[in-house]
Design an enzyme around this catalytic site. Structure first.
Site, PDB file in Angstrom:
ATOM      1  N   ASP A 162       5.555  -0.529   1.857  1.00 20.15           N
ATOM      2  CA  ASP A 162       5.672  -0.689   3.284  1.00 20.15           C
ATOM      3  C   ASP A 162       4.243  -0.582   4.106  1.00 20.15           C
ATOM      4  O   ASP A 162       3.387   0.168   3.540  1.00 20.15           O
ATOM      5  CB  ASP A 162       6.553   0.204   3.978  1.00 20.15           C
ATOM      6  CG  ASP A 162       6.301   1.735   3.691  1.00 20.15           C
ATOM      7  OD1 ASP A 162       5.798   2.091   2.732  1.00 20.15           O
ATOM      8  OD2 ASP A 162       6.374   2.516   4.881  1.00 20.15           O
ATOM      9  N   GLU A 221       6.757   4.866   3.652  1.00 23.37           N
ATOM     10  CA  GLU A 221       5.597   6.087   3.862  1.00 23.37           C
ATOM     11  C   GLU A 221       5.212   5.850   5.189  1.00 23.37           C
ATOM     12  O   GLU A 221       4.813   6.895   5.751  1.00 23.37           O
ATOM     13  CB  GLU A 221       4.427   5.806   2.713  1.00 23.37           C
ATOM     14  CG  GLU A 221       3.758   7.030   2.655  1.00 23.37           C
ATOM     15  CD  GLU A 221       2.477   6.922   3.418  1.00 23.37           C
ATOM     16  OE1 GLU A 221       1.753   7.907   3.758  1.00 23.37           O
ATOM     17  OE2 GLU A 221       2.177   5.881   4.335  1.00 23.37           O
TER      18      GLU A 221
END
Length: 391
Positions: free
Chosen positions: A68, A132
């Site tokens: 991500d 994250e």
């Protein structure tokens, strides 16, 4: 053989802005499956996660990272499309080029080389999350908890965060400070400014409390860590009138703390100060803490030595072993095993025109190749070291 640059570009072309996956995890899974890894998709809520393992024996060296990325911001400010993954004058431009799709690709390429060379005398694994950059609740944290329940044995872990400071290879992270956020709400009694005896102004209470908290020197540092610091990040009084004493005042703060403290201890201290300030006040003071992670340190030893040696082998530098910076998913992985962080120069992460020189991505791949080779030479079965056996 895997081309780390092309794999990075393929990952960047998936606009996986948290919590969206946009096919990025599928790219990683297909790549690792092709190398012979046993892959498990571990989806929690809307977050895609992946745990992949090559081999079944110990020791198990794990690479951890995230697919991500943060939003692009003003797309028109980019010199190239944020997800076009163009290489311009030897530099790869795109969201995730530094943080940290390049590291995933570099370690996959290094794993490919190590498998081909027959260097894996144990297991190699990947723990990849899609959460994250977001709340980090349904990502690595939950994967680690699930693996722990299953008694999955990870011996050591390398996280591919961009840890280099000025030039590639000048720094690796061997620990991080903890982080706690606190939201403070002071509720008083709203009233007319001309009749203060009929009201209870929450603003002075909040200001005095913040000054009490700010006045404390938390510590003078800790071996390998800088001093803990408290920062006030927001003060809000929702009042648009000039003749009204507000009924509510709010503030937020963050503390980055070293191992002198725990998150729970700091939460109790903030609440105790809040209740002391509330004494005699015709209202309430409420504190809502959120502990993002505890401070940790991977002590110097054979593992940190071999990681530093791998950097020196491939980059010609002796990296600083640092605990500086913010938090990362290493704070969750530490519950399973010793962990270090090693990646590219982080200067452009989260910026417009995030970019990484192609040569540095290939250099990172070379470091990872040396790291894997050194790891199994140091900790493999022939080393005589004992590790827990797989269940």
């Amino acid at each position: 053989m895997i081309d780390a640059i092309e794999l990075t570009r393929e990952l960047i072309r998936r606009p996986s802005i948290t919590p969206a996956d946009a096919g990025a995890m599928e790219v990683v899974e297909q790549t690792l499956t092709g190398l012979g890894f046993a892959c498990r998709r571990m989806k929690f809520g809307e977050i895609e996660n992946l745990y992949a393992r090559y081999g079944t024996e110990s020791p198990n060296l794990c690479f951890a990272g995230h697919t991500d990325v943060v939003p692009v911001g003003d797309a028109s400010a980019w010199s190239r499309g944020a997800f076009d993954a163009q290489v311009v004058d030897g530099v790869l431009v795109g969201r995730g080029a530094v943080d940290m799709k390049s590291a995933i690709a570099a370690f996959a390429a290094a794993a490919d080389a190590a498998i081909a060379a027959g260097q894996i005398s144990g297991s190699l694994s990947f723990l990849i999350t899609g959460d994250e950059e977001g709340a980090a609740i349904e990502g690595t944290k939950m994967v680690v908890e699930a693996l722990d329940i299953e008694d999955e044995v990870i011996s050591h872990c390398v996280v591919g965060e961009p840890t280099s400071s000025e030039v590639f290879g000048d720094m690796i992270k061997v620990g991080r400070r903890g982080s706690i956020n606190a939201e403070i709400t002071v509720t008083g009694v709203q009233g007319h400014v001309a009749y203060p005896h009929r009201a209870a102004n929450p603003v002075p209470v909040l200001l005095r409390l913040l000054l009490r908290l700010q006045a404390r020197q938390l510590d003078e540092g800790y071996p390998e860590f800088q001093p803990s610091n408290l920062e006030i990040t927001q003060i809000d009084v929702p009042n648009t009138a000039t003749n009204v004493i507000p009924g509510t005042a709010r503030a937020r703060l963050n503390i980055r703390f070293n191992p002198n403290h725990t998150g729970a201890e700091l939460a109790r201290w903030i609440d105790a100060e809040a209740q002391a300030e509330a004494h005699g006040f015709q209202g309430t003071v409420a504190v809502v803490p959120q502990i993002s992670g505890e401070a940790f340190l991977t002590e110097p030893g054979p593992f940190t030595d071999l990681v530093a040696a791998a950097v020196h082998d491939a980059a010609g530098r002796s990296p600083e072993l640092s605990t500086s910076g913010g938090t990362s998913d290493a704070r969750f992985i530490r519950a399973l095993c010793p962990v270090v962080e090693l990646g590219l120069v982080g200067k452009t992460m989260h910026q417009v025109d995030e970019r990484a020189p192609v040569a540095e991505i290939l250099q990172l791949q070379a470091v990872y190749e040396r790291l894997i080779a050194r790891y199994f030479a140091t900790f493999g079965p022939e080393s005589g070291r004992n590790f827990p056996s797989p269940p």
